[in-house]
Design a protein around this motif. Structure first.
Motif, PDB file in Angstrom:
ATOM      1  N   LYS A 276      -6.151   7.953  -2.421  1.00 53.57           N
ATOM      2  CA  LYS A 276      -7.388   7.536  -3.080  1.00 53.57           C
ATOM      3  C   LYS A 276      -7.135   6.379  -4.047  1.00 53.57           C
ATOM      4  N   ALA A 277      -6.076   6.461  -4.803  1.00 46.63           N
ATOM      5  CA  ALA A 277      -5.821   5.484  -5.847  1.00 46.63           C
ATOM      6  C   ALA A 277      -5.565   4.085  -5.270  1.00 46.63           C
ATOM      7  N   ASN A 278      -4.955   4.016  -4.127  1.00 45.25           N
ATOM      8  CA  ASN A 278      -4.581   2.715  -3.562  1.00 45.25           C
ATOM      9  C   ASN A 278      -5.613   2.142  -2.587  1.00 45.25           C
ATOM     10  N   ASN A 279      -6.701   2.889  -2.373  1.00 51.24           N
ATOM     11  CA  ASN A 279      -7.676   2.414  -1.400  1.00 51.24           C
ATOM     12  C   ASN A 279      -9.099   2.348  -1.923  1.00 51.24           C
ATOM     13  N   VAL A 280      -9.563   3.409  -2.576  1.00 50.70           N
ATOM     14  CA  VAL A 280     -10.971   3.473  -2.936  1.00 50.70           C
ATOM     15  C   VAL A 280     -11.258   2.504  -4.098  1.00 50.70           C
ATOM     16  N   GLY A 281     -12.184   1.539  -3.812  1.00 43.90           N
ATOM     17  CA  GLY A 281     -12.574   0.560  -4.837  1.00 43.90           C
ATOM     18  C   GLY A 281     -11.551  -0.533  -5.068  1.00 43.90           C
ATOM     19  N   VAL A 282     -10.509  -0.604  -4.263  1.00 46.13           N
ATOM     20  CA  VAL A 282      -9.463  -1.612  -4.423  1.00 46.13           C
ATOM     21  C   VAL A 282      -9.721  -2.762  -3.413  1.00 46.13           C
TER      22      VAL A 282
ATOM     23  N   ASP B  12     -12.519 -10.440   2.177  1.00 48.70           N
ATOM     24  CA  ASP B  12     -13.504 -10.422   1.106  1.00 48.70           C
ATOM     25  C   ASP B  12     -14.245  -9.080   1.133  1.00 48.70           C
ATOM     26  N   MET B  13     -13.512  -8.032   0.835  1.00 52.20           N
ATOM     27  CA  MET B  13     -14.081  -6.689   0.952  1.00 52.20           C
ATOM     28  C   MET B  13     -13.081  -5.696   0.338  1.00 52.20           C
ATOM     29  N   ASN B  14     -13.585  -4.573  -0.167  1.00 53.38           N
ATOM     30  CA  ASN B  14     -12.699  -3.527  -0.661  1.00 53.38           C
ATOM     31  C   ASN B  14     -12.016  -2.821   0.504  1.00 53.38           C
ATOM     32  N   ARG B  15     -10.869  -2.270   0.182  1.00 51.82           N
ATOM     33  CA  ARG B  15     -10.201  -1.499   1.231  1.00 51.82           C
ATOM     34  C   ARG B  15     -11.079  -0.314   1.642  1.00 51.82           C
ATOM     35  N   VAL B  16     -11.614   0.386   0.652  1.00 56.51           N
ATOM     36  CA  VAL B  16     -12.544   1.483   0.931  1.00 56.51           C
ATOM     37  C   VAL B  16     -13.665   1.419  -0.105  1.00 56.51           C
ATOM     38  N   THR B  17     -14.896   1.384   0.378  1.00 57.51           N
ATOM     39  CA  THR B  17     -16.051   1.491  -0.499  1.00 57.51           C
ATOM     40  C   THR B  17     -16.693   2.856  -0.205  1.00 57.51           C
ATOM     41  N   ALA B  18     -16.632   3.718  -1.186  1.00 61.73           N
ATOM     42  CA  ALA B  18     -17.079   5.107  -0.992  1.00 61.73           C
ATOM     43  C   ALA B  18     -18.511   5.153  -0.497  1.00 61.73           C
ATOM     44  N   GLY B  19     -18.712   5.868   0.608  1.00 60.38           N
ATOM     45  CA  GLY B  19     -20.026   6.062   1.175  1.00 60.38           C
ATOM     46  C   GLY B  19     -20.522   4.882   2.021  1.00 60.38           C
ATOM     47  N   ASP B  20     -19.742   3.796   2.152  1.00 59.76           N
ATOM     48  CA  ASP B  20     -20.223   2.605   2.884  1.00 59.76           C
ATOM     49  C   ASP B  20     -19.157   2.160   3.891  1.00 59.76           C
ATOM     50  N   VAL B  21     -19.360   2.594   5.123  1.00 67.19           N
ATOM     51  CA  VAL B  21     -18.359   2.261   6.143  1.00 67.19           C
ATOM     52  C   VAL B  21     -18.362   0.758   6.455  1.00 67.19           C
ATOM     53  N   ASP B  22     -19.531   0.062   6.310  1.00 66.25           N
ATOM     54  CA  ASP B  22     -19.614  -1.364   6.644  1.00 66.25           C
ATOM     55  C   ASP B  22     -18.861  -2.236   5.654  1.00 66.25           C
ATOM     56  N   HIS B  23     -18.520  -1.695   4.481  1.00 67.20           N
ATOM     57  CA  HIS B  23     -17.797  -2.473   3.485  1.00 67.20           C
ATOM     58  C   HIS B  23     -16.460  -1.819   3.143  1.00 67.20           C
ATOM     59  N   SER B  24     -15.896  -1.204   4.118  1.00 65.46           N
ATOM     60  CA  SER B  24     -14.586  -0.583   3.949  1.00 65.46           C
ATOM     61  C   SER B  24     -13.607  -1.227   4.942  1.00 65.46           C
ATOM     62  N   TYR B  25     -12.793  -2.187   4.443  1.00 63.14           N
ATOM     63  CA  TYR B  25     -11.907  -2.962   5.316  1.00 63.14           C
ATOM     64  C   TYR B  25     -10.882  -2.059   5.996  1.00 63.14           C
ATOM     65  N   PHE B  26     -10.535  -0.965   5.322  1.00 57.97           N
ATOM     66  CA  PHE B  26      -9.583  -0.012   5.897  1.00 57.97           C
ATOM     67  C   PHE B  26     -10.046   0.462   7.277  1.00 57.97           C
TER      68      PHE B  26
ATOM     69  N   LEU C  56       0.863  -1.198   0.000  1.00 57.70           N
ATOM     70  CA  LEU C  56       0.000   0.000   0.000  1.00 57.70           C
ATOM     71  C   LEU C  56       0.896   1.244   0.000  1.00 57.70           C
ATOM     72  N   THR C  57       0.810   2.004  -1.097  1.00 59.47           N
ATOM     73  CA  THR C  57       1.644   3.205  -1.227  1.00 59.47           C
ATOM     74  C   THR C  57       0.764   4.452  -1.085  1.00 59.47           C
ATOM     75  N   MET C  58       1.119   5.293  -0.149  1.00 57.58           N
ATOM     76  CA  MET C  58       0.375   6.543   0.067  1.00 57.58           C
ATOM     77  C   MET C  58       1.389   7.671   0.289  1.00 57.58           C
ATOM     78  N   THR C  59       1.692   8.400  -0.809  1.00 56.71           N
ATOM     79  CA  THR C  59       2.662   9.495  -0.732  1.00 56.71           C
ATOM     80  C   THR C  59       2.019  10.873  -0.811  1.00 56.71           C
ATOM     81  N   ASP C  60       0.734  10.878  -1.161  1.00 56.47           N
ATOM     82  CA  ASP C  60      -0.015  12.122  -1.234  1.00 56.47           C
ATOM     83  C   ASP C  60      -1.490  11.797  -1.272  1.00 56.47           C
ATOM     84  N   ALA C  61      -2.327  12.854  -1.423  1.00 56.24           N
ATOM     85  CA  ALA C  61      -3.774  12.645  -1.425  1.00 56.24           C
ATOM     86  C   ALA C  61      -4.218  11.775  -2.583  1.00 56.24           C
ATOM     87  N   ALA C  62      -3.574  11.935  -3.729  1.00 51.91           N
ATOM     88  CA  ALA C  62      -3.974  11.187  -4.910  1.00 51.91           C
ATOM     89  C   ALA C  62      -3.702   9.687  -4.715  1.00 51.91           C
ATOM     90  N   THR C  63      -2.531   9.373  -4.186  1.00 52.60           N
ATOM     91  CA  THR C  63      -2.204   7.961  -3.991  1.00 52.60           C
ATOM     92  C   THR C  63      -3.011   7.347  -2.851  1.00 52.60           C
TER      93      THR C  63
END
Length: 436
Positions: free
Chosen positions: A368-374, A380-394, A359-366
């Motif tokens: 989002k890119a490395n978490n949302v929808g990934v 068995d879950m996305n790292r971050v599912t936008a708008g859904d805290v129950d399905h955001s493993y992060f 997981l690479t996070m060097t700025d705001a863009a990364t």
């Protein structure tokens, strides 16, 4: 002495004649032998006067003086014995004879050889002996001079034993045949005797009652009989062939045997133990290979009984509900990725600026890119599912609830540190705000 007495009598007679008829009658009273061997005869005048019948003249008695007679010596006569052998049967027991009953009957107590009749002399003594074969063998047809018979104590012709009685069951039967297992007579040391040599019926050839474990398969009663007390081999201890469902684990063949027809318990109907990968909902599992005390929790939508049967920890009406994140009490706020990077990632998650854990996070863009929808690496879950805290493993990882997510686990983030409640609420509000 007889001849001397006779001579004396003759002399006295001559004297009487010489005296004439007028002499008185004389009575010889005594003849005495003196000490010198002479014989003295004394006479007594019976009358004092005698009248002559012809002349009537009285005759005075005449006294006769004793006469001494010289003894005459008589030579003894020797009778020569009669020569010849004793005659048996003349009634006289003579030399060489033990008895002589005056007859030549060989069947009485004294034989025609003038010996006492005895058993074994070959002669049958009437009224005493029933037979006499002239030998000392008591095991032939004549035993002790009586006809051989069963019960006489001697093993005679046709007999294999003779114990002197006619009692069955003592080893020698009443027919004088040795009693054996199979002769139909129950002896003292036999439990049974059915008179046959069939070893698979109720009475064995050892004359014991057939029983499971004796090593003999009793026809119609036993399926097997291995004669041992081992219950886990091919023949169980009730003499039935081992089968799945008999309640006995057949060693090397069955993994289990619970003796029932329930296929979904810990032991299947093929006598195999339930596992969490056998494709069956068994062994206490609430659904196929999940739930229950031994298998992993079930996914959303699978059968459950209690909350711990579900990965979500949420069993609702027998079905696992979705994973629900327990969030802190946060005030609603709009948050973007730039705030997340500045206020959380940089101060607390610096390892990920170098790509740690993929997981690479060097700025705001990364961020989002490395978490949302990934999709999460394991869960068995996305790292971050936008708008859904129950399905955001992060969020599960930073709140310590990662184990509730199917496939989730591992350590709570961030490693080596903790987030403040404000930082946690910042991340929750970022997801709720659409993860912009």
């Amino acid at each position: 002495m007889i001849r001397a007495s006779f001579a004396l009598s003759a002399t006295l007679s001559l004297l009487a004649v010489a005296c004439g008829p007028t002499s008185p009658a004389m009575t010889t009273d005594d003849v005495t032998e003196t000490s010198d061997g002479t014989t003295t005869t004394g006479t007594t005048d019976e009358s004092t006067t005698t009248t002559d019948p012809t002349s009537g003249t009285t005759i005075e008695p005449t006294t006769i003086e004793p006469t001494t007679i010289e003894p005459t010596t008589i030579e003894p006569t020797t009778i020569e014995p009669t020569t010849g052998a004793p005659v048996c049967g003349d009634g006289v027991v003579e030399a060489g004879e033990i008895c002589d009953d005056g007859n030549l009957d060989d069947t009485d107590a004294c034989t025609s050889a003038c010996v006492i009749a005895v058993c074994g002399d070959g002669l049958v003594q009437v009224g005493v002996e029933g037979c006499d074969d002239g030998n000392g063998d008591d095991n032939d047809e004549c035993a002790q001079c009586q006809p051989a018979s069963c019960g006489d104590g001697f093993v005679g012709p046709g007999e294999t034993c003779d114990d002197g009685n006619l009692v069955d069951g003592d080893g020698c039967a009443a027919n004088c045949i040795v009693e054996l297992c199979g002769d139909g007579v129950v002896q003292a040391d036999e439990a049974c005797d059915d008179g046959n040599f069939e070893d698979t019926d109720e009475c064995t050839n050892a004359c014991t009652i057939a029983s499971c474990g004796d090593g003999i398969v009793q026809t119609g009663i036993e399926e097997c009989d291995d004669g041992n007390p081992i219950d886990g081999d091919a023949c169980v201890n009730v003499c039935l062939l081992a089968t799945c469902g008999d309640g006995v684990v057949h060693t090397g063949v069955e993994a289990c045997d619970d003796g029932n027809d329930e296929d979904l318990d810990a032991c299947s109907n093929t006598c195999q133990a339930a596992t969490c990968s056998d494709g069956l909902a068994n062994g206490g599992e609430t659904d196929q290979d999940c739930g229950g005390p031994t298998c992993t929790p079930c996914s959303e939508g699978q059968v459950c009984e209690i909350d711990t049967d579900c990965q979500s920890g949420n069993c609702e009406a027998g079905t696992c509900g979705g994973v629900t994140l327990v969030v802190p009490d946060c005030a609603a706020a709009n948050v973007d990725a730039a705030q997340v990077f500045t206020m959380v990632v940089q101060p607390k998650c610096g390892c990920h600026t170098g790509g740690s854990g993929g997981l690479t996070m060097t700025d705001a863009a990364t961020v989002k890119a490395n978490n949302v929808g990934v999709a999460a690496t394991n869960a068995d879950m996305n790292r971050v599912t936008a708008g859904d805290v129950d399905h955001s493993y992060f969020l599960y990882k930073i709140l310590g609830q990662q184990n509730n997510v199917p496939g989730g686990g591992g350590s709570t983030m961030p490693l080596g540190g903790t987030l403040t409640d404000a930082q946690k609420c910042l991340l929750v509000n970022w997801v709720k705000s659409g993860a912009l």
